[in-house]
Design a protein around this motif. Structure first.
Motif, PDB file in Angstrom:
ATOM      1  N   PHE A  62       0.825  -1.201   0.000  1.00 45.20           N
ATOM      2  CA  PHE A  62       0.000   0.000   0.000  1.00 45.20           C
ATOM      3  C   PHE A  62       0.869   1.264   0.000  1.00 45.20           C
ATOM      4  O   PHE A  62       0.585   2.241  -0.698  1.00 45.20           O
ATOM      5  N   LEU A  63       1.954   1.205   0.788  1.00 38.88           N
ATOM      6  CA  LEU A  63       2.900   2.319   0.812  1.00 38.88           C
ATOM      7  C   LEU A  63       3.491   2.540  -0.568  1.00 38.88           C
ATOM      8  O   LEU A  63       3.599   3.686  -1.039  1.00 38.88           O
ATOM      9  N   ASP A  64       3.866   1.448  -1.228  1.00 37.57           N
ATOM     10  CA  ASP A  64       4.444   1.549  -2.573  1.00 37.57           C
ATOM     11  C   ASP A  64       3.446   2.196  -3.536  1.00 37.57           C
ATOM     12  O   ASP A  64       3.802   3.068  -4.326  1.00 37.57           O
ATOM     13  N   GLU A  65       2.187   1.750  -3.461  1.00 35.80           N
ATOM     14  CA  GLU A  65       1.170   2.301  -4.363  1.00 35.80           C
ATOM     15  C   GLU A  65       0.941   3.795  -4.092  1.00 35.80           C
ATOM     16  O   GLU A  65       0.806   4.597  -5.027  1.00 35.80           O
ATOM     17  N   MET A  66       0.908   4.171  -2.810  1.00 31.83           N
ATOM     18  CA  MET A  66       0.664   5.587  -2.474  1.00 31.83           C
ATOM     19  C   MET A  66       1.818   6.469  -2.964  1.00 31.83           C
ATOM     20  O   MET A  66       1.606   7.561  -3.506  1.00 31.83           O
ATOM     21  N   ILE A  67       3.037   5.954  -2.783  1.00 32.23           N
ATOM     22  CA  ILE A  67       4.198   6.747  -3.218  1.00 32.23           C
ATOM     23  C   ILE A  67       4.199   6.890  -4.724  1.00 32.23           C
ATOM     24  O   ILE A  67       4.429   7.987  -5.261  1.00 32.23           O
ATOM     25  N   VAL A  68       3.945   5.793  -5.442  1.00 32.46           N
ATOM     26  CA  VAL A  68       3.929   5.839  -6.911  1.00 32.46           C
ATOM     27  C   VAL A  68       2.843   6.798  -7.392  1.00 32.46           C
ATOM     28  O   VAL A  68       3.063   7.609  -8.307  1.00 32.46           O
ATOM     29  N   ASN A  69       1.645   6.712  -6.776  1.00 31.61           N
ATOM     30  CA  ASN A  69       0.561   7.622  -7.177  1.00 31.61           C
ATOM     31  C   ASN A  69       0.938   9.085  -6.894  1.00 31.61           C
ATOM     32  O   ASN A  69       0.653   9.982  -7.698  1.00 31.61           O
ATOM     33  N   SER A  70       1.581   9.344  -5.751  1.00 36.01           N
ATOM     34  CA  SER A  70       1.999  10.707  -5.418  1.00 36.01           C
ATOM     35  C   SER A  70       3.034  11.210  -6.421  1.00 36.01           C
ATOM     36  O   SER A  70       2.987  12.375  -6.866  1.00 36.01           O
ATOM     37  N   ILE A  71       3.986  10.339  -6.785  1.00 41.31           N
ATOM     38  CA  ILE A  71       5.029  10.745  -7.742  1.00 41.31           C
ATOM     39  C   ILE A  71       4.411  11.101  -9.089  1.00 41.31           C
ATOM     40  O   ILE A  71       4.745  12.122  -9.706  1.00 41.31           O
ATOM     41  N   LEU A  72       3.492  10.247  -9.557  1.00 37.00           N
ATOM     42  CA  LEU A  72       2.872  10.497 -10.861  1.00 37.00           C
ATOM     43  C   LEU A  72       2.062  11.792 -10.857  1.00 37.00           C
ATOM     44  O   LEU A  72       2.059  12.542 -11.838  1.00 37.00           O
ATOM     45  N   SER A  73       1.370  12.060  -9.747  1.00 37.23           N
ATOM     46  CA  SER A  73       0.562  13.290  -9.688  1.00 37.23           C
ATOM     47  C   SER A  73       1.448  14.536  -9.634  1.00 37.23           C
ATOM     48  O   SER A  73       1.095  15.582 -10.179  1.00 37.23           O
ATOM     49  N   MET A  74       2.653  14.424  -8.987  1.00 38.40           N
ATOM     50  CA  MET A  74       3.553  15.570  -8.900  1.00 38.40           C
ATOM     51  C   MET A  74       4.358  15.755 -10.185  1.00 38.40           C
ATOM     52  O   MET A  74       4.561  16.881 -10.660  1.00 38.40           O
ATOM     53  N   TYR A  75       4.811  14.662 -10.778  1.00 39.35           N
ATOM     54  CA  TYR A  75       5.773  14.743 -11.879  1.00 39.35           C
ATOM     55  C   TYR A  75       5.202  15.501 -13.077  1.00 39.35           C
ATOM     56  O   TYR A  75       5.908  16.262 -13.744  1.00 39.35           O
ATOM     57  N   TYR A  76       3.946  15.307 -13.338  1.00 40.79           N
ATOM     58  CA  TYR A  76       3.363  15.908 -14.540  1.00 40.79           C
ATOM     59  C   TYR A  76       2.719  17.267 -14.272  1.00 40.79           C
ATOM     60  O   TYR A  76       2.039  17.809 -15.132  1.00 40.79           O
ATOM     61  N   SER A  77       2.933  17.832 -13.061  1.00 41.50           N
ATOM     62  CA  SER A  77       2.437  19.190 -12.796  1.00 41.50           C
ATOM     63  C   SER A  77       3.380  20.207 -13.455  1.00 41.50           C
ATOM     64  O   SER A  77       4.600  20.006 -13.474  1.00 41.50           O
TER      65      SER A  77
END
Length: 785
Positions: A62-77
């Motif tokens: 779950f931690l891995d999924e949350m981090i990956v989702n956070s990275i994807l949401s930040m990276y493309y801003s």
């Protein structure tokens, strides 16, 4: 002097065998219980550990999924893209963006340690740490390694901090990188770096495992290089030892499995070690428990069980003594009785009581054989001849013959006094002859005669003779007996004799008592009458005691058979498959009507019943694919060899049950054929808008009610529901595999009302058609990833 056995030697043998019989299962039970309980506890502990590790595994995933989702949401801003790709970055703009990241991501996610914005053009990176341009030595080394860095994959490492001139501090983190392009040196041209907190992960593990804290349980995480993720400095030595033990066992047999357990020694203590593999992170979770702590309660149970078993053994020994004495008591009494009465045996010394009793039995058999020889002597032969002649042709016996039989042959009868003949037949004659040898049958017959004579001799002058046609005849003089209670007294005495004979020889017998003759000169007439009426055992059952008074209603009944209405009802019940009605009708035929007939008419009625069943079977076979096979010749043979009406009833009942079973199976096969045909019709013509229950019923030339009932019994659903399910399944296939519009799809599945289709679809799948297709496509995309 009789041959005495060894004193109570068999008692000691009984005691030994009973003690062994009690102790051996108890010892085996204790050994099996110890082994099984230990294995059960081990397996139970393993299952509990698996749950804990799976929870940790879930949290890591779950931690891995949350981090990956956070990275994807930040990276493309746009703001972050500007900082990591532009040559010139405004300091104030950069500061605002970093603060925004601190507020929106680092501040609300406790598992995020820090975030780096790496600009590959300027070779700089900005951090959310207090030092904006903090230099992460480990990160810079990782960038300069000229190896391709994995995207969105966890990379365990340590962040180095200087806390003095020569002192340094380290923090364990898990680093994720996200970038799109690389330069010629395999370095990202711009990357978003997120460092997850190992301390948060370890604290989460400790919280999950706090139930086992008192037992000093430990959990470590090993990465793909078998290095400890987030090493605890307080337990560093134990963690390293646990890691070494796992690596020692990880020779291919452990790591090839997703989860498992084994035991080994760590720092001089035995541990239970459980492990599981985390696929997403390529990590292994390893949990260690002190073995003695796991089995502490089991050891207590072992000692408790041992004390209980010892106590039970002591009680078993006492019980074996008591039981042995109880078992031996009748043997001891028998030995005393034999010793005191069998004085003719030789003086040889016996080793135990059973050997002595066996010899005594053999001696008794020899005596019986001697008796048999005596029985065949002239005197016995002449006495038997006289009694048989008296029974078969009593008027031919002269007065001189009678006087001579009394004086020379020991016959205890008076010719001119009233007399009664009793016919005795052994029940289950066929089984009796199969169970006993010829010698043993003679012994049983002798026992029946001897016991019966002893009982009747107290009240009557009585003689008995074995007739050659399967029965024994008893002759009683009844001169001094009250005629009013005569039959009651004789019936009571025969009932007593039946009880003794059943107890000692395990056989039953039926008796017929004749009427009283004025003298023994009229005995033959009464014998013939009794012999003819003794066949009524067929109606009154085994162990019966019959007389003319009891059988008169049957002998005077002129009715030939049973009623035609019952005959018709039985046939109708069999044809309709009604088992309850069939058995009830058969009971009435046998026990309400046939049981009241005379003996000869009973067989006529039974023959008629067999013919009725035979004709009904022929009629049913004309309409059946698989004919009923019944051997009516064998059936007739079984019926005529039956000794009682109950046996005849049971034989016919078995035939009827066979017919009912075959009829029920044929009906079931018929329903299955109809139901399968309905399914084939629906699949072949589901696109027809007219497809419905009545449409199917018309095709099969059946009523809609019959079609619905048959289909529901086979598939537990209605025809309409099945049609809708087939149409919806076909619609989902068209939706996923074609570009047809909804109108064309509805036409292909035979539905004209679009709103009704949407209602059916949402009821079955829970979502509208478009959303259903979209969900299917998303699942396929995730599988490809």
């Amino acid at each position: 002097m009789p041959a005495h056995p060894k004193k109570r030697s068999y008692l000691w043998k009984i005691y030994q065998w009973i003690t062994l019989a009690m102790m051996l299962p108890l010892i085996l039970f204790a050994l099996i219980a110890f082994v099984k309980v230990e294995q059960a506890v081990l397996d139970n502990e393993y299952q509990a550990n698996k749950k804990i590790l799976y929870q940790v595994k879930y949290n890591i995933t779950f931690l891995d999924e949350m981090i990956v989702n956070s990275i994807l949401s930040m990276y493309y801003s746009p703001g972050i893209s500007h900082l990591i790709f532009n040559n010139h970055v405004d300091f104030e703009e950069m500061l605002n963006e970093v603060n925004k990241i601190k507020t929106s991501h680092v501040g609300i996610n406790p598992f995020i340690h820090s975030i780096y914005l790496y600009n590959g053009t300027t070779k700089t990176y900005y951090t959310t740490r207090d030092e904006l341009l903090f230099k992460d030595v480990s990160f810079e080394t990782m960038l300069q390694s000229k190896q391709e860095l994995p995207k969105l994959k966890p990379l365990p490492r340590k962040i180095e901090y200087s806390i003095g001139s020569d002192k340094k501090r380290y923090e364990n983190v898990i680093t994720y990188l996200m970038y799109d392009f690389q330069d010629d040196f395999n370095q990202p041209e711009g990357a978003l770096v997120v460092n997850a907190s190992t301390e948060w992960l370890l604290k989460n593990i400790k919280d999950i495992n706090m139930v086992d804290a008192k037992r000093q349980d430990k959990i470590i995480i090993l990465d793909d290089q078998s290095e400890i993720v987030g090493k605890d400095l307080d337990d560093a030595q134990l963690q390293e030892a646990l890691k070494a033990v796992y690596q020692q066992h990880d020779n291919g047999s452990v790591s090839s499995e997703k989860t498992g357990y084994f035991t080994d020694d760590i720092q001089g203590k035995k541990y239970l070690i459980t492990y599981t593999y985390v696929d997403e992170m390529n990590w292994t979770l390893v949990k260690a428990q002190i073995y003695d702590e796991v089995f502490r309660k089991i050891n207590i149970l072992k000692y408790t069980l041992l004390v209980i078993i010892v106590a039970i053994m002591i009680m078993a020994l006492m019980a074996s003594i008591f039981i042995s004495q109880k078992i031996y008591k009748p043997i001891g009494n028998l030995v005393k009785h034999v010793v005191s009465n069998v004085s003719e045996m030789g003086p040889s010394y016996e080793k135990d009581e059973i050997s002595y009793l066996n010899n005594a039995y053999q001696f008794s058999i020899e005596q019986l054989k001697q008796y048999k020889l005596e029985k065949q002597s002239d005197r016995e032969i002449l006495k038997t001849y006289f009694l048989r002649k008296l029974i078969i042709d009593s008027r031919s016996v002269t007065d001189d013959e009678f006087v001579k039989a009394i004086s020379e042959l020991g016959v205890s009868l008076s010719q001119y006094e009233p007399g009664i003949v009793c016919i005795v037949k052994v029940d289950n004659r066929t089984q009796f002859e199969q169970m006993f040898s010829h010698f043993d049958r003679d012994l049983v017959v002798y026992g029946i005669m001897n016991i019966s004579l002893e009982i009747f001799a107290e009240t009557f002058n009585v003689e008995a003779v074995e007739m050659k046609n399967d029965h024994i005849a008893f002759i009683l003089n009844t001169a001094d007996t009250d005629k009013k209670d005569l039959h009651c007294d004789i019936t009571r005495l025969w009932s007593m004799a039946q009880g003794y004979i059943s107890r000692y020889y395990k056989v039953s017998m039926s008796i017929y008592i004749s009427d009283v003759s004025e003298s023994l000169r009229d005995l033959t007439e009464k014998y013939d009458e009794a012999l003819n009426n003794s066949v009524y055992r067929l109606l009154f059952g085994k162990s019966c005691i019959l007389s003319n008074h009891i059988t008169r209603a049957n002998t005077n009944n002129g009715q030939v058979g049973y009623s035609a209405s019952l005959d018709k009802k039985l046939v109708d019940s069999l044809k309709s498959g009604n088992a309850l009605s069939t058995e009830g009708t058969l009971n009435k035929i046998f026990f309400d009507e046939i049981a009241k007939l005379s003996y000869n008419n009973v067989f006529l009625a039974v023959i008629h019943l067999v013919n009725t069943l035979k004709e009904m079977t022929k009629e049913m076979n004309r309409a059946r694919l698989e004919p009923l096979q019944i051997n009516f010749n064998l059936l007739s043979q079984q019926l005529f060899s039956s000794e009682t009406l109950q046996e005849q009833h049971d034989t016919i009942l078995q035939i009827c049950r066979h017919v009912l079973l075959k009829t029920e199976r044929a009906e079931t096969d018929k329903h299955a054929i109809i139901a399968n045909t309905i399914v084939e019709l629906i699949h072949a013509d589901y696109s027809n808008p007219a497809m419905c229950l009545q449409f199917v019923a018309d095709k099969l030339n059946l009523s809609a009610k019959q079609v619905s009932k048959t289909f529901n019994s086979q598939y537990a659903r209605s025809v309409a529901d099945y049609i809708n399910d087939v149409r919806l399944e076909k619609a989902t296939e068209w939706l996923q595999n074609s570009n047809l519009n909804m109108k064309d799809i509805l036409q292909k599945i035979g539905l004209e009302n679009e709103s009704y289709f949407y209602k059916l679809f949402k009821k079955k799948y829970g979502v509208p058609p478009k959303e259903y297709v979209l969900n299917k496509q998303l699942k396929e995309i995730r599988k490809l990833e």
